[in-house]
Design a protein around this motif. Sequence first.
Motif, PDB file in Angstrom:
ATOM      1  N   ASP A  48       0.860  -1.185   0.000  1.00  0.00           N
ATOM      2  CA  ASP A  48       0.000   0.000   0.000  1.00  0.00           C
ATOM      3  C   ASP A  48       0.896   1.234   0.000  1.00  0.00           C
ATOM      4  O   ASP A  48       1.594   1.482   0.981  1.00  0.00           O
ATOM      5  CB  ASP A  48      -0.885  -0.011   1.263  1.00  0.00           C
ATOM      6  N   PRO A  49       0.887   2.002  -1.113  1.00  0.00           N
ATOM      7  CA  PRO A  49       1.792   3.161  -1.193  1.00  0.00           C
ATOM      8  C   PRO A  49       1.478   4.220  -0.135  1.00  0.00           C
ATOM      9  O   PRO A  49       2.312   5.075   0.126  1.00  0.00           O
ATOM     10  CB  PRO A  49       1.553   3.702  -2.606  1.00  0.00           C
ATOM     11  N   LEU A  50       0.304   4.146   0.477  1.00  0.00           N
ATOM     12  CA  LEU A  50      -0.040   5.144   1.496  1.00  0.00           C
ATOM     13  C   LEU A  50       0.450   4.724   2.878  1.00  0.00           C
ATOM     14  O   LEU A  50       0.422   5.499   3.830  1.00  0.00           O
ATOM     15  CB  LEU A  50      -1.557   5.375   1.549  1.00  0.00           C
ATOM     16  N   ALA A  51       0.877   3.474   3.002  1.00  0.00           N
ATOM     17  CA  ALA A  51       1.360   2.999   4.300  1.00  0.00           C
ATOM     18  C   ALA A  51       2.834   2.624   4.231  1.00  0.00           C
ATOM     19  O   ALA A  51       3.574   2.840   5.185  1.00  0.00           O
ATOM     20  CB  ALA A  51       0.541   1.796   4.761  1.00  0.00           C
ATOM     21  N   GLY A  52       3.275   2.043   3.117  1.00  0.00           N
ATOM     22  CA  GLY A  52       4.679   1.628   2.990  1.00  0.00           C
ATOM     23  C   GLY A  52       5.415   2.560   2.043  1.00  0.00           C
ATOM     24  O   GLY A  52       5.297   3.782   2.145  1.00  0.00           O
ATOM     25  N   ASN A  53       6.143   1.955   1.118  1.00  0.00           N
ATOM     26  CA  ASN A  53       6.920   2.722   0.153  1.00  0.00           C
ATOM     27  C   ASN A  53       6.003   3.551  -0.754  1.00  0.00           C
ATOM     28  O   ASN A  53       5.219   3.010  -1.524  1.00  0.00           O
ATOM     29  CB  ASN A  53       7.737   1.741  -0.686  1.00  0.00           C
ATOM     30  N   PRO A  54       6.102   4.893  -0.663  1.00  0.00           N
ATOM     31  CA  PRO A  54       5.177   5.741  -1.438  1.00  0.00           C
ATOM     32  C   PRO A  54       5.368   5.623  -2.941  1.00  0.00           C
ATOM     33  O   PRO A  54       4.488   6.011  -3.708  1.00  0.00           O
ATOM     34  CB  PRO A  54       5.504   7.157  -0.944  1.00  0.00           C
ATOM     35  N   GLU A  55       6.518   5.098  -3.364  1.00  0.00           N
ATOM     36  CA  GLU A  55       6.784   4.961  -4.798  1.00  0.00           C
ATOM     37  C   GLU A  55       6.157   3.690  -5.375  1.00  0.00           C
ATOM     38  O   GLU A  55       6.215   3.466  -6.572  1.00  0.00           O
ATOM     39  CB  GLU A  55       8.291   4.868  -5.057  1.00  0.00           C
TER      40      GLU A  55
ATOM     41  N   TYR B 287      -4.878   9.127   3.297  1.00  0.00           N
ATOM     42  CA  TYR B 287      -4.822   8.853   4.738  1.00  0.00           C
ATOM     43  C   TYR B 287      -4.543  10.190   5.418  1.00  0.00           C
ATOM     44  O   TYR B 287      -3.496  10.796   5.177  1.00  0.00           O
ATOM     45  CB  TYR B 287      -3.687   7.884   5.068  1.00  0.00           C
TER      46      TYR B 287
ATOM     47  N   ARG C 130      -4.078  12.327   8.897  1.00  0.00           N
ATOM     48  CA  ARG C 130      -3.833  12.291  10.347  1.00  0.00           C
ATOM     49  C   ARG C 130      -3.917  13.715  10.873  1.00  0.00           C
ATOM     50  O   ARG C 130      -2.908  14.375  11.105  1.00  0.00           O
ATOM     51  CB  ARG C 130      -2.467  11.672  10.635  1.00  0.00           C
TER      52      ARG C 130
ATOM     53  N   GLN D 275       6.970   9.588   7.092  1.00  0.00           N
ATOM     54  CA  GLN D 275       6.021   8.757   6.339  1.00  0.00           C
ATOM     55  C   GLN D 275       4.916   8.175   7.221  1.00  0.00           C
ATOM     56  O   GLN D 275       3.784   8.027   6.793  1.00  0.00           O
ATOM     57  CB  GLN D 275       6.753   7.596   5.650  1.00  0.00           C
ATOM     58  N   ASP D 276       5.280   7.789   8.453  1.00  0.00           N
ATOM     59  CA  ASP D 276       4.298   7.183   9.355  1.00  0.00           C
ATOM     60  C   ASP D 276       3.332   8.220   9.918  1.00  0.00           C
ATOM     61  O   ASP D 276       2.202   7.896  10.254  1.00  0.00           O
ATOM     62  CB  ASP D 276       5.007   6.542  10.554  1.00  0.00           C
TER      63      ASP D 276
ATOM     64  N   ARG E 246      -1.361  11.727   3.369  1.00  0.00           N
ATOM     65  CA  ARG E 246      -0.707  10.938   2.315  1.00  0.00           C
ATOM     66  C   ARG E 246      -1.795  10.490   1.376  1.00  0.00           C
ATOM     67  O   ARG E 246      -2.809   9.957   1.818  1.00  0.00           O
ATOM     68  CB  ARG E 246      -0.019   9.697   2.902  1.00  0.00           C
ATOM     69  N   GLY E 247      -1.598  10.721   0.099  1.00  0.00           N
ATOM     70  CA  GLY E 247      -2.657  10.342  -0.824  1.00  0.00           C
ATOM     71  C   GLY E 247      -2.124  10.019  -2.207  1.00  0.00           C
ATOM     72  O   GLY E 247      -0.963  10.288  -2.515  1.00  0.00           O
ATOM     73  N   VAL E 248      -2.976   9.394  -2.992  1.00  0.00           N
ATOM     74  CA  VAL E 248      -2.693   9.230  -4.412  1.00  0.00           C
ATOM     75  C   VAL E 248      -3.928   9.701  -5.164  1.00  0.00           C
ATOM     76  O   VAL E 248      -5.038   9.680  -4.639  1.00  0.00           O
ATOM     77  CB  VAL E 248      -2.386   7.761  -4.816  1.00  0.00           C
TER      78      VAL E 248
END
Lengths: 477, 262
Positions: free
Chosen positions: A283-290, B23, B25, B231-232, B237-239
């Motif tokens: 999941d790029p939103l939880a792990g590696n964003p790439e 996501y 926060r 990152q955490d 964080r989005g796409v």
Amino acid sequence: MRIEKAPPTLYDEIFDKEHRARPHCRGLEQWLEQADEALLAEKRREADVLFRRLGVTFNVYGEDEGIDRLIPFDLIPRVLSAADWQRLQVGLRQRVNALNRFLHDIYHGYEIIRAGVIPAEQVFANPQYQPGMQNLKVPRNIYAHIAGIDLIRHNDGEFYVLEDNLRCPSGVSYMLENRRMMMRLFPELFARMPVAPVDHYPSLLGETLKAASLQTNPTVVLLTPGRFNSAYFEHAFLARQMGIELVEGADLFVRENRVFMKTTAGPRAVDVIYRRVDDEFIDPLAGNPESMLGVPGLYAAYRCGNVVLANAMGNGVADDKSIYPFVPEMIRFYLGEEPVLRNVPTWQCRLEQDLKYVLDNLEQLVVKEAQGAGGYGMLIGPSASRAELDNFRAALKARPEHYIAQPTLSLSSSPTFVGNGIAPRHLDLRPFVLSGKKVQMVPGGLTRVALREGSLVVNSSQGGGTKDTWVLESPSC
Amino acid sequence: MKLHVRHKTIYRYQTPVTSTIQYIRLRPRNTTQQKVLEWSLEMPGETSQMTDGFGNQVTVMTLDEPVSEIILSAQGLVELTARPLARNDSPFPPQVFLRNTQLTQPDEALKDFAGRYSANKRGLMRLMTHLREEVTYRSGATTVTHTASEAFSQKEGVCQDHTHIFLACCRFLGVPVRYVSGYIHSSDDQHLETHAWAEAYLGSNWQTFDVVNTLNAPESHIKLAIGLDYQDAAPVRGVRSGGGMETLSTIARVSQSAAANQ
């Protein structure tokens, strides 16, 4: 045909020290003696053509010439007696149960650490420990639905566990295709010998994946990184065998913390994902964003209990080489039983006295990276050059916590067709253990063989091949 | 002290965004240091809630109709208690925060720097002070993908970089340390900013280290999320599909609550 026998210092799977076939191997011996070299060579060419046609290939990372290569297949099966398998099965079941208990424990109350059995830092500071799994409930408390346990047989005749693989263990398609190939090339052998079947593996796997969810008729998919992955053939193969969809990240999406698959008939909810994508990319939103391999939002769906991942995230902390030495203690702690399968004695270089021993005896030892996989970052003392030994000595002193060391085990050998006759080659065994409503496995597993004379490295990425693995159902043959 | 927060994040897109998942926060938790008296978080699209492994409250937002602008609007009232952090406020032992991530992996230069300090409060205070002198604060000097080592070698960055460098140093010294994202209120101009700082585990307590402000006490900090690195704990964080170029503007205001002034 001429059969070169193993020296008596080695354990051979087929022949005893006096070079007589072991009782369960007499049928095979007869076949080998009658076999004609030209015929075997012809059969091997036939096997190559068939494997190529079927697309049973794998990719080697770091190689330029074409991405698909055949794993060499040896025509002479590796044979296990019914009694050997019986004992292995009991030991594997026990070990995988304990590993699943361990994974549940370290993501919940971590009793084993509070009891002082494993140092906290070994688990929590391990990069494979996944904070995101903390307090997440998974159905039946199963984390490693599919485990591949690497075993070797030492010259004392005993099996030892070399490594547990609890993330995305691969290789089972070779086990299945090797059997099919043998039945096709030598049907008469199966009429003569009571070889236990393995072809029900996909149905056991399907059953296991369904049991991973508490839904009544769950929708299961196989998530692959795609055709450039070294195990893509296997992903496609297993999905087809189980009759489930083979999907890539882009075929799935998440809405309201539920996972859906895009289909021609509209979105379809997904309950279980047999994922062959690593934790970091899921999941790029939880792990590696790439990451382009995963599904944005998948972690939220997982975290909310709306989808099951098989295997679970964060399993790497249990199959790491730095945790391996503690597995026998886990078995005692969680199950109150004595381990059936042995561990290889392991020196943990992070400990001062272990490091000293390792540095003093480097020429006799195998040194591995605590978090390495694939046989790239290891030293085999007895066959290493002076320069290699010096490099590892320096590395060990600089970062001792990154390494473990083990005695050089003499992997057992088995007769292998080497072109100019039959000669002994070293091998290991990877059985695949499935945990669902119960723990199940098909008899045998994948046998990997080091094709180069004297070599102990069986990894397919390092020039290893495979064999069909036979468990003979009755010792009467 | 009670702080009234108004925080608006506006994303504008060159061409319409056709779908997005994020996501978010932006929901502070109650801790011994802060009490959330009121909080509302508004945004377009569908939302659902999730608690991540660190215990952060995450709003998952999805949007499936074309928009050229997305506004996230957080508003609330938070009371700061000026009490120390609870001993054990995370679901797992502090050792989890010993681990480096890709963003905090130190290079040789950073290890050399960290190695000059000792792993106690005094040492970390000195480290923080020298780090702040060494690395200039300059808005726009880095992006979210800059690592601690990169920011350290270019000698400038923003609060996120200062925090990552501090994290890398503490972990090198064997001190568990976590990344915190949140808001800070500077009392002189009633100004609120989104901010990042660190909490290090010393003795048996978590302690605040705000590198940019060289502060060791969370005087006016509102905590939103924690993690191993940015990152955490990232606020968003989005796409997205579509959208082309994105421009971002943030308005954050804080005022001491009228009630508190009375």
